[in-house]
Design an enzyme around this catalytic site. Sequence first.
Site, PDB file in Angstrom:
ATOM      1  N   ILE A  52      21.386  45.718  34.787  1.00  0.00           N
ATOM      2  CA  ILE A  52      22.266  46.886  34.689  1.00  0.00           C
ATOM      3  C   ILE A  52      23.603  46.490  35.293  1.00  0.00           C
ATOM      4  CG2 ILE A  52      22.582  49.309  35.328  1.00  0.00           C
ATOM      5  CD1 ILE A  52      19.498  49.351  35.870  1.00  0.00           C
ATOM      6  N   ALA A  60      42.877  50.115  39.782  1.00  0.00           N
ATOM      7  CA  ALA A  60      44.103  50.601  40.420  1.00  0.00           C
ATOM      8  C   ALA A  60      43.727  51.419  41.643  1.00  0.00           C
ATOM      9  CB  ALA A  60      44.891  51.470  39.450  1.00  0.00           C
ATOM     10  N   LYS A  88      51.291  47.654  43.453  1.00  0.00           N
ATOM     11  CA  LYS A  88      51.471  48.934  42.757  1.00  0.00           C
ATOM     12  C   LYS A  88      52.290  49.854  43.667  1.00  0.00           C
ATOM     13  CE  LYS A  88      48.802  53.056  41.554  1.00  0.00           C
ATOM     14  NZ  LYS A  88      47.504  53.661  41.274  1.00  0.00           N
TER      15      LYS A  88
HETATM   16  P1  FAD Z   1      28.906  50.872  39.143  1.00  0.00           P
HETATM   17  O1  FAD Z   1      30.065  49.985  39.009  1.00  0.00           O
HETATM   18  O2  FAD Z   1      28.353  51.496  37.921  1.00  0.00           O
HETATM   19  O3  FAD Z   1      27.768  50.018  39.852  1.00  0.00           O
HETATM   20  C1  FAD Z   1      26.411  50.435  39.829  1.00  0.00           C
HETATM   21  C2  FAD Z   1      25.577  49.368  40.479  1.00  0.00           C
HETATM   22  O4  FAD Z   1      24.260  49.860  40.611  1.00  0.00           O
HETATM   23  C3  FAD Z   1      25.483  48.067  39.698  1.00  0.00           C
HETATM   24  O5  FAD Z   1      25.550  46.981  40.599  1.00  0.00           O
HETATM   25  C4  FAD Z   1      24.080  48.123  39.088  1.00  0.00           C
HETATM   26  O6  FAD Z   1      23.520  46.835  38.912  1.00  0.00           O
HETATM   27  C5  FAD Z   1      23.347  48.880  40.178  1.00  0.00           C
HETATM   28  N1  FAD Z   1      22.123  49.544  39.730  1.00  0.00           N
HETATM   29  C6  FAD Z   1      22.004  50.601  38.882  1.00  0.00           C
HETATM   30  N2  FAD Z   1      20.703  50.923  38.716  1.00  0.00           N
HETATM   31  C7  FAD Z   1      19.990  50.059  39.503  1.00  0.00           C
HETATM   32  C8  FAD Z   1      18.615  49.848  39.758  1.00  0.00           C
HETATM   33  N3  FAD Z   1      17.667  50.599  39.185  1.00  0.00           N
HETATM   34  N4  FAD Z   1      18.250  48.848  40.602  1.00  0.00           N
HETATM   35  C9  FAD Z   1      19.186  48.065  41.199  1.00  0.00           C
HETATM   36  N5  FAD Z   1      20.505  48.228  40.989  1.00  0.00           N
HETATM   37  C10 FAD Z   1      20.899  49.193  40.145  1.00  0.00           C
HETATM   38  N6  FAD Z   1      38.710  53.986  40.197  1.00  0.00           N
HETATM   39  C11 FAD Z   1      39.876  53.665  40.759  1.00  0.00           C
HETATM   40  O7  FAD Z   1      40.004  53.745  41.982  1.00  0.00           O
HETATM   41  N7  FAD Z   1      40.925  53.252  39.999  1.00  0.00           N
HETATM   42  C12 FAD Z   1      40.860  53.176  38.656  1.00  0.00           C
HETATM   43  O8  FAD Z   1      41.823  52.754  38.027  1.00  0.00           O
HETATM   44  C13 FAD Z   1      39.664  53.572  38.034  1.00  0.00           C
HETATM   45  N8  FAD Z   1      39.539  53.558  36.689  1.00  0.00           N
HETATM   46  C14 FAD Z   1      38.375  53.983  36.124  1.00  0.00           C
HETATM   47  C15 FAD Z   1      38.286  54.099  34.743  1.00  0.00           C
HETATM   48  C16 FAD Z   1      37.132  54.599  34.165  1.00  0.00           C
HETATM   49  C17 FAD Z   1      37.057  54.768  32.676  1.00  0.00           C
HETATM   50  C18 FAD Z   1      36.023  54.934  34.973  1.00  0.00           C
HETATM   51  C19 FAD Z   1      34.748  55.444  34.367  1.00  0.00           C
HETATM   52  C20 FAD Z   1      36.088  54.782  36.338  1.00  0.00           C
HETATM   53  C21 FAD Z   1      37.276  54.350  36.930  1.00  0.00           C
HETATM   54  N9  FAD Z   1      37.391  54.265  38.301  1.00  0.00           N
HETATM   55  C22 FAD Z   1      38.578  53.949  38.867  1.00  0.00           C
HETATM   56  C23 FAD Z   1      36.237  54.500  39.179  1.00  0.00           C
HETATM   57  C24 FAD Z   1      35.653  53.164  39.595  1.00  0.00           C
HETATM   58  O9  FAD Z   1      35.370  52.376  38.467  1.00  0.00           O
HETATM   59  C25 FAD Z   1      34.395  53.374  40.385  1.00  0.00           C
HETATM   60  O10 FAD Z   1      34.645  54.305  41.403  1.00  0.00           O
HETATM   61  C26 FAD Z   1      33.931  52.098  41.022  1.00  0.00           C
HETATM   62  O11 FAD Z   1      33.863  51.055  40.088  1.00  0.00           O
HETATM   63  C27 FAD Z   1      32.618  52.265  41.683  1.00  0.00           C
HETATM   64  O12 FAD Z   1      31.568  52.209  40.796  1.00  0.00           O
HETATM   65  P2  FAD Z   1      30.131  52.198  41.438  1.00  0.00           P
HETATM   66  O13 FAD Z   1      30.003  50.992  42.285  1.00  0.00           O
HETATM   67  O14 FAD Z   1      29.866  53.514  42.024  1.00  0.00           O
HETATM   68  O15 FAD Z   1      29.165  52.082  40.166  1.00  0.00           O
END
Ligand code: FAD
Length: 533
Positions: A52, A60, A88
Site C-alpha cells: 500500500i 508545498a 516558497k
Molecule cells: P499516506 O501518504 O497515504 O501514507 C499512508 C501510509 O500508511 C503508507 O505508508 C502505507 O503504506 C501505510 N499503510 C496503510 N495501510 C497499512 C496497513 N494495513 N499496514 C501497514 N501500513 C499501512 N499537504 C500539504 O501540506 N501540501 C500540499 O501541497 C498537499 N497537496 C496534496 C494534494 C492532494 C491531492 C492530496 C490528496 C493531499 C495533499 N496534501 C498536501 C496532504 C498530504 O499529501 C498528506 O497530508 C501527507 O502526505 C500525509 O499523508 P499520510 O502520511 O497521512 O498518508
Amino acid sequence: MNSGAAANLTDPGKTKSVVIVGGGTAGWMTAAYLKAAFGDRVDVTVVESAQIGAIGVGEATFSDIRHFFEFLRLEESDWMPACNATYKLGVRFEDWREPGHHFYHPFEQLGSVDGFSLSDWWLRMPQSSRFDRDCFVMAALCDAERSPRYADGTPLAQGVFENVGDGQSARSNIAEYQGAQFPYAYHFEAHLLAKFLTKYGTDRGVKHITDNVVDVALDHQGFVSHVNTAENGTLSGDLYIDCTGFRALLLKQALGEPFVSFQDTLPNNSAVALQVPMDMERKAIRPCTTATAQDAGWIWTIPLISRIGTGYVYADEYLSAEEAEKTLREFVGPEAADVQANHIKMRIGRSERSWVNNVVGIGLASGFVEPLESTGIFFIHHAIEQIVRYFPGGRDDDVRRDAYNRSIEHVMEGVREFLCLHYVGAKRADNRYWKDTKTRKIPDALAERIEIWKHKVPDSESVYPYYHGLPPYSYNCILLGAGGIEVKHSPALDLADPTAAQVEFDRIRQKADKLVQELPSQNEFFAAMRANA
Ligand code: FAD
C-alpha cells in the site's frame, strides 16, 4: 515479534512505547519528532506496508514548517538537497477574480499605521490596483521570482529570528511563535522527505518494520492491545498512532470513530496529479505555489529542483476524471505527454475525535481539506507538537485527550472557514461551478464574519477565534485579492491624517525595489549552491 513490552504509562521509570502504523509523510514526521523530543526514553516502532503506497502528493508547506526542522536540529543544507527542495514565499492565485488576474497570499504580516491596519489604509488610499503589491514586500519578490536568500546564503530573515539556522539555540515550536511570521516555506518531494526522515529516525533508534497490519485487537475497554502483521507477528505498545492515510485503519476501521464531512461546504473531492520532469535550470523556479482557477476547481503548480508537481483539484459533481486529466495535460503542455496520472479520491473533513482511547490519528487518517493553502503537512506538524505537549500519563488521561482533540478540531474548523472564503470571496462566477460557490452553504460563523468584514477589515477580533495557523492578515489577502466581496474602509480614516500611511506605502515599495535588485533568482541561488557544494 513483539516491539517491546506494553510498558506501564503510569510508571515514570519505564520506557514508553509507541507503535506508528503507516510510513508516509505523517508516519515518518511523527517518528522523527518523537525521537527528537524524547530520545531513548520512548520506544518508537514504525510499521509500513510495501504494497500500500503513500499518497505521493503533498509537496508545498506553510512557513511554520521551519520549527519542525529546527526541532530536529536540521539545517537547510542537511535536508533540502536530499529532498529536491525549493523555497516558497507564498501562494499565487491566478484567475480567481477574472482571467489574467493574479494575487498573492505571502508569508508576511500586514503592517499597521496609527492603529489601523494597512489594508484599511489601502482601501482608503490605494496606491495601485494591487493590494498585495502595495502592502507586502513579498508580492514583488514573487513577481520577480527572487530567492529569499542572497547568493552567499544569507537569509532575508536575518534579524527576524536570532536563532535562524544556528542549530544550537533552544528549539522553537509553532505555539510559541504564533504572532511571528517567518518569510518563507519550502516545496519538496514528499517521498524523498519520508526517506530522509526514515534515516533520521532509524539512526536514532526507531524500529522500522515493512509489513502489512492485517488486524487490530481491542481489549475489554476498547483500547488497542496489539496489532497483527502478516509476517512479523504481533506488535504492541502503550500508544498507537494511526498514520494509514485515508484508510484510517485504527481510528475509523477498528475503533469506528465517526467522520465529520466538510463536503457540504467544500465540494472538491477529487484530484488528478502529475509529476512532470522538466529542465528547471532553464525554466524559472517560481518562489511560490501557484493555484490557477479552473472550470470545476483549480490546478496547483509546485516547482522543484528537477520537476514540477502539478494536479487538478475538482468536484466530481461537475467534472469527470477523464476531463480533469485532459485539462491538466493541456495546461502543462507537451512535457506531460508520457507521464502517468495519479487519480485520487479525497475524504474531506475530520475525524470527530482524533485521539480515542490509546489511538491517535495523524495526517490523512485524522482529517484533510483540499490542499489550496498547503495545510496537510501543517496539520501533521501541529498534531505532532500537540501529542508531545499532551503526551499521555496513563489510560485515564481524559483531560489531556480532550485538550488534544479540541486543538485539532479548532485547527481544522478554522482552516475550513478560511478555505470557504476563497470560493465565496472569488469574483469569478462564469459557469455553474463558480456560480454555485456564491450560494453554497458556508459555516454560519463565517457568514456572520463576512458581514462584519464588509465594514471592517478582518482583525484578531473578527476571524476564527482559536489557533488554526492563519493570522488575520491571511484573511485580508484573500478578501482583497479575490475581489468578490466589496469591503469599505473605516470612516475614521476619512478624518485621519494620511501622511504616515503614505510614508509606509512608499517604504514598502522602496524596500521591495531594493530587494528585487539585490536578491538572486532561485535558479541563480541553487546554481551557486551547487557550485560551492
Ligand atoms: P499516506 O501518504 O497515504 O501514507 C499512508 C501510509 O500508511 C503508507 O505508508 C502505507 O503504506 C501505510 N499503510 C496503510 N495501510 C497499512 C496497513 N494495513 N499496514 C501497514 N501500513 C499501512 N499537504 C500539504 O501540506 N501540501 C500540499 O501541497 C498537499 N497537496 C496534496 C494534494 C492532494 C491531492 C492530496 C490528496 C493531499 C495533499 N496534501 C498536501 C496532504 C498530504 O499529501 C498528506 O497530508 C501527507 O502526505 C500525509 O499523508 P499520510 O502520511 O497521512 O498518508
